[in-house]
Design a protein around this motif. Structure first.
Motif, short mmCIF file in Angstrom:
data_model
loop_
_atom_site.label_atom_id
_atom_site.label_comp_id
_atom_site.label_asym_id
_atom_site.label_seq_id
_atom_site.Cartn_x
_atom_site.Cartn_y
_atom_site.Cartn_z
N PHE A 158 0.82 -1.21 0.00
CA PHE A 158 0.00 0.00 0.00
C PHE A 158 0.86 1.26 0.00
O PHE A 158 0.53 2.24 -0.67
CB PHE A 158 -0.95 0.03 1.20
N GLU A 159 1.95 1.25 0.75
CA GLU A 159 2.85 2.40 0.77
C GLU A 159 3.46 2.65 -0.61
O GLU A 159 3.64 3.78 -1.02
CB GLU A 159 3.98 2.17 1.79
N THR A 160 3.77 1.56 -1.30
CA THR A 160 4.45 1.66 -2.59
C THR A 160 3.48 1.96 -3.74
O THR A 160 3.76 2.80 -4.59
CB THR A 160 5.21 0.35 -2.90
N TYR A 161 2.35 1.26 -3.78
CA TYR A 161 1.47 1.32 -4.95
C TYR A 161 0.13 2.01 -4.71
O TYR A 161 -0.66 2.15 -5.64
CB TYR A 161 1.20 -0.11 -5.47
N GLY A 162 -0.15 2.42 -3.49
CA GLY A 162 -1.43 3.05 -3.18
C GLY A 162 -2.45 2.01 -2.73
O GLY A 162 -2.23 0.80 -2.85
N ASN A 163 -3.56 2.51 -2.20
CA ASN A 163 -4.58 1.62 -1.65
C ASN A 163 -5.96 1.99 -2.22
O ASN A 163 -6.58 2.94 -1.76
CB ASN A 163 -4.60 1.71 -0.13
N PRO A 164 -6.43 1.22 -3.20
CA PRO A 164 -7.74 1.52 -3.79
C PRO A 164 -8.92 0.97 -3.00
O PRO A 164 -10.06 1.20 -3.36
CB PRO A 164 -7.66 0.82 -5.15
#
Length: 174
Positions: free
Chosen positions: A111-117
């Motif tokens: 989540f930190e790297t790619y985001g959290n949808p």
């Protein structure tokens, strides 16, 4: 007698062909049906990825339709799919994640790297909910109606083409 032994493998190959050829004729692997279509989400009680003390159940998410996206950090296709999920989330599509057979630490780093949808993320460490849903791997996405029943199952990556050509219309009918 030796001549008849030659025909045993041939007969066996024919039997295998009769059994497996229909499966090869599926146009898309995404069209694998689910016996759960029209049925409620299986009963479950699992923690979230972010907070092991927060427990989610099959009844806590109902009220509005959503996509239940099965994913994992070990899944290469999930990494390819993730930007599309971020895009859909920004467009207002309600997505609930299910981190499948993964480690909590890896998921949080993801989540930190790619985001959290995801509106919320179920942590299915042992794969119990995945088993109950009939998950064959990640990614898979279940379309859930507002009453908690399963409307559709998509196996594989969601990308712009798949969403626009097929899945968007299904989501809009929820």
């Amino acid at each position: 007698m030796n001549r008849w032994l030659f025909f045993i493998p041939v007969v066996f190959a024919i039997i295998l062909g009769v059994v497996f050829v229909p499966a090869l004729k599926l146009e898309n692997k995404e069209d694998i049906p689910t016996p759960l279509k029209g049925k409620p989400l299986p009963v479950f009680s699992l923690p979230t990825v972010k907070d092991p003390q927060k427990i989610l159940s099959n009844t806590t998410m109902v009220g509005k339709p959503f996509l239940l996206n099965v994913w994992a950090t070990w899944c290469i296709t999930c990494k390819v799919e993730h930007p599309m999920l971020n895009k859909l989330s920004k467009q207002g599509v309600r997505i609930i994640g299910m981190d499948y057979k993964d480690s909590r630490e890896s998921a949080l780093k993801w989540f930190e790297t790619y985001g959290n949808p995801y509106e919320v993320n179920i942590y299915d460490e042992d794969g119990t909910l995945g088993f109950d849903l009939g998950v064959t791997g990640a990614p898979e996405t279940f379309f859930i109606r507002s009453d908690g029943t399963i409307a559709y199952r998509h196996v594989g990556e969601i990308n712009d083409v798949v969403w626009n050509d097929k899945l968007k219309a299904i989501y809009e009918t929820l």
